[in-house]
Design a protein around this motif. Structure first.
Motif, PDB file in Angstrom:
ATOM      1  N   ILE A 297      -0.557   4.812  -0.668  1.00  0.00           N
ATOM      2  CA  ILE A 297      -1.863   4.670  -0.059  1.00  0.00           C
ATOM      3  C   ILE A 297      -1.635   4.953   1.220  1.00  0.00           C
TER       4      ILE A 297
ATOM      5  N   LEU B 266       0.963  -1.183  -0.012  1.00  0.00           N
ATOM      6  CA  LEU B 266       0.032  -0.021  -0.222  1.00  0.00           C
ATOM      7  C   LEU B 266       0.898   1.256   0.177  1.00  0.00           C
TER       8      LEU B 266
ATOM      9  N   ILE C 100      -9.128   6.510  -1.441  1.00  0.00           N
ATOM     10  CA  ILE C 100      -8.215   6.471  -2.839  1.00  0.00           C
ATOM     11  C   ILE C 100      -8.919   7.748  -3.823  1.00  0.00           C
TER      12      ILE C 100
ATOM     13  N   GLU D  19     -12.091   0.637  -7.529  1.00  0.00           N
ATOM     14  CA  GLU D  19     -11.580   1.390  -6.592  1.00  0.00           C
ATOM     15  C   GLU D  19     -11.840   2.913  -6.766  1.00  0.00           C
TER      16      GLU D  19
ATOM     17  N   ARG E  16      -7.718  -2.520  -1.170  1.00  0.00           N
ATOM     18  CA  ARG E  16      -7.913  -1.227  -1.925  1.00  0.00           C
ATOM     19  C   ARG E  16      -9.253  -0.876  -2.414  1.00  0.00           C
TER      20      ARG E  16
END
Length: 692
Positions: free
Chosen positions: A546, A541, A584, A679, A577
């Motif tokens: 992220i 990640l 995101i 996502e 995710r």
């Protein structure tokens, strides 16, 4: 009503500290000054006023020398006006006493005037007159004229630069760099700054006019006094000349010395410009920052001491002092180490070899850059501390401490980043200059040293600080050397941040979760996934930048993925995710409120999907070289086109090929986020800016 007056007089705090009674005292003071122009005052009161003029001018000079920035003395233009009126009023009062009572003796205009007249002249009228003329010329021709010119140029440049500075504030506000209260504060400071320099331009004319009036009043006192002494008091020519010249020179000194002090103070403030910090510290730091000039000055003074006919002791003393200062500065630069670093940890001896741990992040500086880390301002350590806080807020991971140290093998102005003892970046700075980064091909030319910005490879130019406002008004981005280095370090750290998340750091993250989350951790680790497996998930990640701040959601997603019999780390990360879709999407949404994406066409989706080989949980991409080169070329064209149009797009793919597309882009360092369709949060506004 009192609050209103206090807000109006807030910029005149130095006066309110001196004059008791606040606004009433200030009003009475101004009325008293004006009344002196009309009404005669006794000599003892005149002596008091002259003493006040002296002390006020000394106070103004001392405050000017101790300023951090010119705006800290925003009442200076008003003080220049008030002190000028005071001196002119006292000049008129003393002239009245000299002309009306000069024949009575040396104390006709008070004891202060008599004392200064006799002190300067020393019994010789001609010498006193010549020295007084020289003081008058120094104040009029040199100090007041220079101060007036500096104030005029400063006011012009600050007013010309105002639109550019205002646009910079609006741009920072639009990009989210600052919030609305900060923007209002910066606009207020900008308005105050422009008003201050405009007022200083006008106030400097008062000082110059004061010098001219002093010259005229001096001539009136001398010739008028001679006429009064000869015609009214029937004095001899020699006695009249001696008496009235002594009184006139004393009067001139009493007015010109305070005028000289105030003119010097005004010159110091307007010449300080954009230099931050107290003047004595900046002068000492800049004059002594470079060893070579001090060494050359020492050698030159030593050479002059050896020349025949010149006195040896003064030049030799200067040579020794300059040499000592150069040596001290050289030692300080060589030994300066900043302890904003990981401490060297040594295990107990136990008759075994002692080894120190690796520095996780280290910044190595050439000796010419040590001032950034160990000087009075310590810009670099402070900015690195802010960088660590920003990374903790942005990515949810606290960067280990950064060690800053010198490296004698580097060039004086070069720096190197080392991550776990391995070089990860390098660059060069110019400590006494500013880096101006070009806004594009249409940018105007700036005088300076052409270079390339080390973080993103943009064309740039090292310029002197005096050109900073001109560069900003032309839309160049201007940053100081410490910011250049910190920005470069931030990008290097973000590229490699997954390496810093060790097994121990993962344990710390889990241990620091709130008490209500510990039950989830206990159920998940190690029965469902090991700490090492969770570490690998978090590293993947972080590798794609992220944030892992929302650890409860991440842990819940990991538990769901494991319950769905997903075994590989890549498949677990893909599920995590999707649970972080809102985060995101929000991180990739631009200032305009939409998420710009470049879409991978169905043809390429099918081609990539058909090229996946291996077990379901560990698929590998086996794409031919020609197809891979074609895909990369097409990616560069489409993404560069979107970037040139002012967008920062993400590449949108299907879930099955997202990880493999990211692997391709990561290897060619295109620095474009790759997201799957799952996502994208359902509330996100998506704008397609290109198709591959």
């Amino acid at each position: 009503m009192d609050q209103l007056w206090n807000s109006v007089l807030d910029g005149m705090k130095p006066i309110r500290k001196v004059i008791p009674g606040g606004d009433i005292g200030l009003a009475l003071c101004v009325l008293f000054q004006l009344s002196i122009l009309i009404m005669p005052i006794p000599t003892f009161l005149l002596d008091m006023a002259l003493a006040l003029s002296f002390i006020a001018s000394i106070l103004i000079l001392l405050i000017s020398l101790s300023l951090e920035r010119p705006l800290d003395f925003s009442s200076l233009p008003t003080l220049l006006l008030l002190t000028t009126i005071l001196r002119l009023s006292l000049n008129v009062a003393t002239a009245r006493l000299i002309l009306s009572h000069g024949a009575d003796g040396p104390y006709a205009a008070g004891r202060v005037v008599a004392a200064f007249g006799s002190f300067l002249m020393g019994g010789d009228v001609v010498v006193g007159a010549i020295i007084f003329s020289m003081l008058l010329m120094v104040n009029f021709v040199v100090i007041t004229k220079g101060s007036s010119r500096i104030a005029e140029v400063a006011a012009r440049f600050y007013l010309d630069a105002m639109p550019g500075k205002q646009m910079a504030i609006d741009a920072d506000l639009s990009s989210g760099t600052i919030d609305e209260p900060t923007a209002r504060l910066r606009r207020a400071e900008l308005s105050e700054e422009s008003g201050f320099y405009g007022a200083m331009d006008g106030a400097s004319k008062f000082v110059r006019g004061d010098a001219i009036s002093a010259l005229v009043i001096t001539l009136i006192n001398i010739f008028g006094g001679l006429a009064m002494g000869l015609l009214r008091a029937h004095m001899s020519i020699e006695s009249a000349f001696l008496t009235f010249t002594t009184l006139t020179i004393g009067d001139g000194l009493v007015s010109q010395i305070p005028a000289l002090l105030v003119s010097t103070a005004a010159g110091i403030v307007v010449s300080k410009g954009a230099v931050q910090g107290k003047m004595h510290g900046k002068l000492a730091a800049q004059l002594g920052s470079n060893v070579n000039p001090l060494m050359m000055a020492s050698a030159a003074a030593g050479l002059l001491a050896l020349l025949p006919g010149l006195p040896t002791v003064p030049f030799l003393t200067v040579s020794v002092l300059s040499g000592a200062a150069a040596w001290q500065r050289f030692l300080a630069k060589r030994t300066a180490l900043v302890a904003a670093a990981v401490p060297v940890i040594q295990p107990p001896d136990n008759n075994a070899a002692q080894v120190s741990l690796l520095d996780v992040v280290r910044v190595e500086l050439g000796y010419g850059l040590l001032e950034l880390a160990s000087g009075m301002s310590q810009q670099l350590p402070d900015q690195i501390k802010r960088l660590r806080r920003a990374l903790a807020t942005e990515l949810g991971f606290v960067l280990p401490s950064v060690r800053i140290q010198d490296n004698v093998e580097l060039e004086p102005y070069n720096y190197v980043f080392a991550l776990k003892e391995i070089s990860a970046g390098a660059g060069a700075l110019r400590p006494m200059m500013m880096l101006a980064i070009s806004p594009g091909d249409q940018a105007i030319e700036l005088p300076g040293e052409k270079t390339v910005e080390p973080t993103f490879g943009l064309p740039a130019c090292w310029i002197t600080p005096t050109l900073a406002d001109q560069a900003r008004s032309a839309n160049w981005t201007v940053v100081d050397p410490a910011t250049v280095l910190t920005t470069h370090l931030a990008e290097v750290v973000k590229e490699n941040i997954a390496e810093f998340l060790s097994y121990t750091e993962t344990q710390k993250i889990l241990a620091n979760l709130p008490q209500e989350q510990q039950k989830l951790v206990a159920d998940l680790v190690p029965s469902t996934i090991t700490v090492g497996g969770l570490q690998r998930v978090l590293q993947m990640l972080l590798a794609e930048r992220i944030s892992i701040r929302d650890m409860p959601t991440i842990l819940e997603a990991v538990q769901e993925a494991c319950s769905m019999s997903l075994k590989s780390v890549a498949s677990i990360v893909a599920h995590v995710r999707t649970r972080l879709a809102r985060q995101i999407s929000d991180s990739l949404t631009g200032p305009a409120g939409y998420l710009p994406v470049v879409v991978l066409s169905q043809e390429w989706e099918d081609t990539l999907a058909a090229s996946l080989v291996g077990p379901v949980d560990d698929r590998q991409l086996a794409l031919g070289q020609e197809k891979l080169r074609e895909l990369l070329d097409r990616m560069r064209v489409v993404i560069d086109s979107a970037v040139n149009n002012g967008e920062k797009p993400a590449l949108l793919t299907s879930m099955g090929v997202r990880y493999h597309v990211h692997s391709i882009i990561d290897r060619i360092r295109m620095n474009v986020p790759v997201i799957a369709q799952a996502e994208v949060h359902r509330r996100a506004r998506v704008k397609v800016v290109g198709t591959i």
